[in-house]
Design a protein around this motif. Structure first.
Motif, PDB file in Angstrom:
ATOM      1  N   ALA A 689      -1.440   5.111   6.616  1.00  0.00           N
ATOM      2  CA  ALA A 689      -0.422   4.359   5.872  1.00  0.00           C
ATOM      3  C   ALA A 689       0.543   3.653   6.818  1.00  0.00           C
ATOM      4  CB  ALA A 689       0.341   5.302   4.949  1.00  0.00           C
ATOM      5  N   ASP A 727      -0.434  -1.229   0.343  1.00  0.00           N
ATOM      6  CA  ASP A 727       0.585  -1.039  -0.696  1.00  0.00           C
ATOM      7  C   ASP A 727       0.621  -2.289  -1.577  1.00  0.00           C
ATOM      8  OD1 ASP A 727       2.900  -0.667  -2.231  1.00  0.00           O
ATOM      9  OD2 ASP A 727       3.969   0.323  -0.598  1.00  0.00           O
ATOM     10  N   SER A 908       2.775   6.338  -7.630  1.00  0.00           N
ATOM     11  CA  SER A 908       3.600   6.042  -6.462  1.00  0.00           C
ATOM     12  C   SER A 908       4.749   7.032  -6.360  1.00  0.00           C
ATOM     13  CB  SER A 908       4.146   4.609  -6.529  1.00  0.00           C
ATOM     14  OG  SER A 908       4.817   4.385  -7.745  1.00  0.00           O
ATOM     15  N   SER A 921       3.086   8.961   2.246  1.00  0.00           N
ATOM     16  CA  SER A 921       1.962   8.146   1.768  1.00  0.00           C
ATOM     17  C   SER A 921       0.656   8.658   2.341  1.00  0.00           C
ATOM     18  CB  SER A 921       2.165   6.678   2.177  1.00  0.00           C
ATOM     19  OG  SER A 921       3.355   6.152   1.638  1.00  0.00           O
ATOM     20  N   PRO A 927       1.045   5.359  -2.354  1.00  0.00           N
ATOM     21  CA  PRO A 927       2.165   4.781  -1.601  1.00  0.00           C
ATOM     22  C   PRO A 927       3.504   5.393  -1.973  1.00  0.00           C
ATOM     23  CG  PRO A 927       1.414   3.252  -3.295  1.00  0.00           C
ATOM     24  CD  PRO A 927       0.437   4.379  -3.273  1.00  0.00           C
TER      25      PRO A 927
END
Length: 956
Positions: A689, A727, A908, A921, A927
Motif C-alpha cells: 500500500a 486507492d 475502507s 491498508s 484502503p
C-alpha cells in the motif's frame, strides 16, 4: 550454554515448540522473568506456550527431567509468586478465548484474557466478573484466579473462589480435567481415583474436627490469601469441587488453569462517589463500621500520608494540601440498578454518615468523570509512592486484613510501627469495608543493616497481625515468597499440615513453583531481593508493575516498556560496577534490536502508567546518545534542507510506483523485498500500500470578506505522500482538506515558506532533539505570523504532528488544533451530513488518544455513518513514522488482530495519520485514509456557510 538438565529439556521442548518461543538469551530471560514484586530470579528457559496441548507436553518433559516450572500470566504479582530460576512458562496469543452464553449469567475465559477486556465484553449485558483488582486493566484471568485476587468492590463474596462455576485444569503429571464436563469427571475418577479419595479423606477429617473446621470458616470471613484455600475442605464434599476450588489461590503450585468459567455478577450503570474527609483515622474507621450494613459498594481508606502522596494531582480537591496531620479520607462508591435505586441507596448511606464527624459536607456525585478521577488516584497510590522513593530503593506493598471492629486501633499501631523502624514515608490505604489494609514503604536492600531492618519490621508486623488480632497476613495479594515463611505462624501447625498434604497429593515431586506458599526456609522472604539501581532520570521512578504492557505494540514481539527499563537498569548497573564485561556486551548487543530498534516510542505506555513514565523518551535519549558527529551533521543538513529532502522522498515514491506499473505489483513487491533482505535490511521495506508521490502548492482563494479564516498547515508527510496507487481516492490530502474548509465557508490561509516547514517529529524520533526543536520553533514563528499572532486558529492535518507541536508550544496566544478537533468543534454545525449504511472502520492513533480526542474522532465518524467500528485489539499500529519501512515486523505484530474485527461489508478505514494508514491498508486488505475523505464525501454546505472555490488547482 544451558546447564544440565536444561540443555536436555530445551532439546525435548524443541520437539513440539518452535525455537523462537524457547527463550534463553540473557536480555529476555532477565526482562521476561521480572514481575511486579521485589524479588529477582532469572529463568534458565522462558517457554511461550500457545495451546493446552503444549502445556501438557511441557509438564511431561519437565517431570521426566525433574525440572521445576512456574506459570506466569501478566506478571503484576507483588509477592514473588511469578519469578523462578528454572523454567518460566508465559502465555502467548493463543489464550484469549472468551465465550458468553445467552443472558451472560456465566462467562468462560482462557487465562490470557485481561480482566478489563472480559468486563468490556460483558458490559453490553450489564454483567461483569466478580474480582476487581486495581490491576484489572493489566492483570490476566490466569493470575486473577491463581491468586484469588479481589479488589475494591468484590469483597469476599464475589472473588474467584465464590464465583467459580467450573474450570479446565492440567495437573503436574500432565493430566487434563474439565470439571464442567461429566465425561471428563468420570474419566478422571478412573485415572485418578486415589487422588480424589485422598482429597475426600482430607475433607472428612477436617469437617470432623469441629474446632479446626470453625477456625477455617472464621479465617475466610475476612479476606485471606495466606496459604491454600482450606475452605474448600469445609465448603464442598465432591472431591472434584474441592480440587477446583483448591486451584483458586494456589499460585501455580498445584496445577495450571487453562480455562475458567465464572458466574458473572451485575454491573450497575448507575453509580455515585464521594470523597469524605475525617479529622483522624479513628473517626474514619468508625464510619466504615457504620456503613458496613448499608447498601454501599466500596469504601476505600486513605491515611494522611496517602493523601500527601497524591496532593496536587489532577482530580484531587485543592484542600488536600491544607489538611491537618491526622486527617484521613474515605472514598465511597454506591451503586443502583436504576436512578431511583441509586438515590435511595445514597439516602440510606447519607443518613448513616450523618452520625459521623466529617471535615467537609458529605456530597455524592454521579458525574462519571469525577468518579473515574477519584478511583484513578486511589489505584495509583502504590506506584505514586514508588515514584517518590529515593533512587536505588525498592517500593514494597504489604497487604493485611483485620477484624473490622478492631480496624482503627490496628491502623494506629501500624502507623506507630512505621516510625519505630524508620519508615517515615510509609502510607496506609485499602479496602476498609473488608478490614483489608495495604501499606506501602520504600526499602533499600544494598546493606546487611537495611535487610535486617526489613526483617525486624516484618517480624513485628506478623506478630501484630497474627498474635494480637488473628488477622490475615495476606488478604488479596497472595502468599508468594514474601509470606511463605509465616504461613504456619498464621494458621497453626494442624492447618499447615493440611496444606502440606494437599501439595503432596497434587504435586508429589514438588516441581510446580517450588518455594511459593509453602517454604521451610525461615528467611526465604529475605533472599533473592531485587535491586533497583538508578539507570536514567526518565525512568528511575518505575517500579516495574507492568501496567504499561497491554498498550505497547512491541510487547510479545521483543520487549515491553517495563522490560526495556529492566534491561537498561541491568546495563547501567554493569557499566557502573564494571562487573561481567561479557554479559554487558551480550546485553548491549541484544538491546540494540530488542530495546531500541523495535520501540515505536508512541508514548501510549505513559497513559497506562500511574506516574506517567514514557519509556519512548528513554529510547529516544539512547538513540541520541548513540549518534556521532556524522549523524548529527546529517540531521542538521536535513533540518536545514527540508524541502530538498522531501523532494528526494517524492522521487523515490515515483520510482517505486513506476516499478509497480512496469513490473506489476506482485513482481515489484518480490523485487523490493529481495533488495530489502539482500542489503541486510538497509534498503527500506516497501509495503504493497505504498503511497504515490504528492505535492501541494498553496494558492489564494476567493472568499466572502466576512468569512472566518483558518490557517492550515499540511504536514510534510501529507505534502509528500499521496493516496496509494490502488486507492479509488486520488486527491492528495491537502487538496481535500482545503476543499472541505472552503465548503464549510472558511477562508484558508497558509504560513509562508510552507515547503520548508516541519514540526520536527521525524528528527525527534531518531533522537535528534536539538534539530527537532529547531524545526518546531521555525514552524511556530511561521504560524504566529500567518495567524496574526493567534487571531485565527491553526490546524494541522496529521495527529502526531499536531500533538508534537502542542507539546512544544509555550505561546498561550497561539491556537493550534488537530484536524479532528477542528472538524468536530467548528465544522459539524456548518455542514449537513448524510449517513452511509456501509460501516466505517476507525483507527485511533496514539496521538489522538494522548490528546484525548478519541471521543471527538468517533463523534465525527458517527456523523457520517450508521455504524462505526473500532477494532478492540488494536492500539498503536506500530508503523511509528518510518518503522513500517525499517522494521516491518513491528507493524505486522501490532496489527496481528486487526482483521478479526473488520466487518465483511466494510470497504475502507479512516484515521488521522498518513503513515499509520499505510500499514493499516497493508494489513487489512482495504484502503485506509484520512477521516477528511469521509467527512467530505458525506457532507454538503449549509446555506449559512457558503462554499468557496479554489482559484486554480496545483500542478502535480
Amino acid at each position: 550454554m544451558l546447564p544440565a538438565p536444561y540443555d536436555r529439556l530445551h532439546a525435548a521442548l524443541r520437539e513440539f515448540m518452535p525455537a523462537e518461543r524457547l527463550i534463553t538469551d540473557p536480555l529476555r530471560t532477565l526482562a521476561y522473568g521480572t514481575d511486579g514484586s521485589f524479588y529477582r530470579l532469572i529463568p534458565k528457559i522462558v517457554a511461550v506456550v500457545e495451546a493446552e496441548d503444549e502445556v501438557v507436553r511441557l509438564l511431561h518433559a519437565c517431570r521426566t527431567l525433574k525440572t521445576p516450572v512456574t506459570f506466569r500470566a501478566a506478571g503484576t504479582s507483588l509477592s514473588g509468586q511469578a519469578v523462578t530460576d528454572s523454567v518460566l512458562v508465559l502465555l502467548g496469543d493463543g489464550w484469549r478465548g472468551c465465550t458468553i452464553p445467552p443472558g451472560a449469567a456465566t462467562v468462560t475465559l482462557q487465562p490470557g484474557v485481561i480482566g478489563a477486556e472480559a468486563n468490556r465484553k460483558l458490559a453490553p449485558f450489564g454483567r461483569k466478573i466478580g474480582p476487581d483488582p486495581a490491576s484489572i486493566a493489566t492483570a490476566k484471568i490466569g493470575g486473577i484466579a491463581a491468586n484469588n485476587a479481589s479488589g475494591m468492590c468484590c469483597g469476599t463474596a464475589q472473588n474467584s473462589y465464590r464465583t467459580l462455576a467450573s474450570m479446565r485444569l492440567v495437573l503436574a503429571d500432565g493430566t487434563l480435567l474439565d470439571t464442567g464436563s461429566p465425561d471428563s469427571r468420570k474419566a478422571f475418577a478412573v485415572s485418578h481415583g486415589a487422588l480424589l479419595a485422598g482429597l475426600s479423606d482430607l475433607a472428612l477429617r477436617t469437617r470432623a474436627d469441629e474446632k479446626l473446621a470453625e477456625r477455617i470458616r472464621n479465617k475466610f470471613r475476612i479476606k485471606n490469601t495466606t496459604g491454600y484455600s482450606l475452605n474448600a475442605l469445609v465448603d464442598y464434599e465432591d472431591p472434584v469441587d474441592i480440587l477446583q476450588h483448591l486451584l483458586i489461590g494456589s499460585e501455580g503450585t498445584l496445577g495450571f488453569m487453562s480455562e475458567i468459567t465464572y458466574n458473572t455478577v451485575p454491573e450497575h450503570a448507575h453509580k455515585a462517589n464521594a470523597l469524605l474527609i475525617y479529622p483522624d483515622i479513628g473517626e474514619a474507621c468508625r464510619a466504615v463500621a457504620l456503613m458496613k450494613p448499608t447498601p454501599v459498594s466500596a469504601v476505600e481508606l486513605m491515611d494522611r500520608a496517602s493523601l500527601r502522596s497524591v496532593d496536587g494531582k489532577p482530580g484531587m480537591p485543592d484542600f488536600i494540601g491544607g489538611l491537618g496531620p491526622d486527617a484521613s479520607a474515605l472514598l465511597v462508591e454506591i451503586r443502583g440498578e436504576d436512578a431511583a435505586a441509586l438515590q435511595a441507596n445514597i439516602a440510606a448511606v447519607t443518613n448513616v454518615l450523618a452520625q459521623t464527624r466529617t471535615l467537609f459536607d458529605v456530597a455524592f456525585t454521579t458525574d462519571a468523570k469525577a468518579g473515574e478521577s477519584y478511583w484513578k488516584i486511589r489505584k495509583g497510590l502504590f506506584p505514586a509512592v514508588g515514584a517518590m522513593r529515593k533512587a536505588g530503593t525498592t517500593v514494597i506493598i504489604e497487604d493485611v486484613a483485620y477484624p473490622l471492629d478492631r480496624l482503627a486501633e490496628a491502623t494506629v499501631e501500624l502507623q506507630a510501627m512505621f516510625l519505630k523502624f524508620g519508615y517515615t514515608e510509609a502510607i496506609i490505604f485499602g479496602h476498609a469495608l473488608e478490614g483489608n489494609l495495604h501499606f506501602v514503604f520504600t526499602q533499600a536492600f544494598d546493606t546487611d543493616e537495611e535487610v535486617d531492618r526489613y526483617r525486624r519490621f516484618m517480624d513485628a508486623v506478623c506478630d501484630q497481625v497474627v498474635r494480637k488480632y488473628d488477622g490475615s497476613l495476606k488478604a488479596e495479594h497472595g502468599t508468594g515468597r514474601n509470606m511463605a515463611p509465616f504461613v504456619e505462624m498464621e494458621w497453626g501447625s494442624q492447618a499447615y499440615g493440611l496444606m502440606k498434604e494437599i501439595k503432596a497429593l497434587l504435586d508429589p515431586e514438588g516441581l510446580l513453583n517450588p518455594g511459593v506458599i509453602l517454604n521451610d526456609d525461615p528467611e526465604a522472604h529475605l533472599k533473592n531481593l531485587k535491586a533497583m539501581p538508578a539507570a536514567h532520570r526518565l525512568v528511575d521512578t518505575c517500579i516495574e508493575c507492568g501496567f504499561c504492557e497491554p498498550t505497547c505494540p512491541s510487547h510479545k514481539l521483543t520487549l515491553s516498556p517495563r522490560q526495556r527499563i529492566v534491561g537498561w537498569r541491568e546495563i547501567a548497573r554493569l557499566e557502573a560496577t564494571g562487573a561481567d564485561a561479557e554479559r554487558l556486551g551480550a546485553l548491549h548487543d541484544a538491546y540494540d534490536y530488542q530495546g531500541i530498534d523495535t520501540c515505536a516510542a508512541c508514548g501510549l505506555c505513559s497513559t497506562a502508567c500511574p506516574v506517567g513514565i514514557e519509556t519512548g523518551l528513554l529510547i529516544k535519549a539512547i538513540r541520541g546518545d548513540r549518534h556521532g558527529a556524522v549523524a548529527q551533521g546529517v540531521g542538521s543538513f536535513i533540518a536545514n534542507h527540508t524541502a530538498g529532502a522531501l523532494s528526494v522522498a517524492r522521487t523515490g515514491l515515483r520510482l517505486a510506483d513506476l516499478a509497480k506499473r512496469t513490473l506489476g505489483n506482485d513482481t515489484a513487491d518480490k523485487l523490493f523485498e529481495g533488495l530489502h533482505s539482500l542489503t541486510g535490511e538497509r534498503l527500506p521495506h516497501l509495503p504493497r500500500a505504498l503511497p504515490t508521490a504528492a505535492s501541494f502548492t498553496p494558492l489564494p482563494a476567493a472568499a466572502p470578506a466576512d468569512a472566518p479564516t483558518v490557517v492550515y498547515v499540511p504536514s510534510c508527510v501529507s505534502r509528500t505522500m499521496g493516496p496509494a496507487a490502488d486507492d479509488p481516492e486520488t486527491t492528495p490530502l491537502p487538496v481535500k482538506v482545503e476543499g472541505l474548509f472552503r465548503k464549510a465557508g472558511f477562508r484558508v490561509a497558509y504560513p509562508d515558506n510552507l515547503s520548508a516547514l516541519c514540526c520536527g517529529m521525524p528528527l525527534e524520533s531518531k533522537g535528534l532533539a536539538a534539530q527537532a526543536d529547531a524545526k518546531a520553533e521555525e514552524m511556530v514563528r511561521a504560524i504566529r505570523a500567518a495567524s496574526g499572532n493567534g487571531t485565527a486558529p491553526v490546524v494541522i492535518d496529521t495527529s502526531p504532528c499536531a500533538f508534537r507541536l502542542k507539546k512544544h508550544l509555550t505561546d498561550a496566544g497561539l491556537q493550534v488544533l488537530d484536524l479532528v478537533e477542528f472538524i468536530h468543534d467548528q465544522l459539524l454545525d456548518r455542514l449537513v451530513f448524510t449517513k452511509q449504511e456501509e460501516p466505517v472502520v476507525l483507527h485511533l492513533t496514539c496521538s489522538t488518544r494522548r490528546m484525548g480526542l478519541d471521543g471527538k474522532l468517533k463523534a465525527v465518524a458517527a456523523a457520517c455513518a450508521e455504524r462505526v467500528v473500532v477494532p478492540e485489539d488494536v492500539g498503536c499500529c506500530g508503523f511509528a513514522g518510518d518503522k513500517g519501512f525499517t522494521r516491518p515486523e513491528l507493524n505486522a505484530h501490532a496489527l496481528r488482530h486487526l482483521t478479526k474485527d473488520i466487518p465483511a461489508d466494510a470497504k475502507s478505514g479512516y484515521s488521522t495519520s498518513r503513515t499509520c494508514e499505510i500499514g493499516l491498508s497493508d494489513h487489512s486488505g482495504m484502503p485506509y485514509r484520512s477521516i477528511v475523505y469521509l467527512v467530505d464525501a458525506r457532507s454538503t454546505p449549509k446555506a449559512s456557510a457558503p462554499a468557496t472555490k479554489r482559484v486554480s488547482e496545483p500542478a502535480f
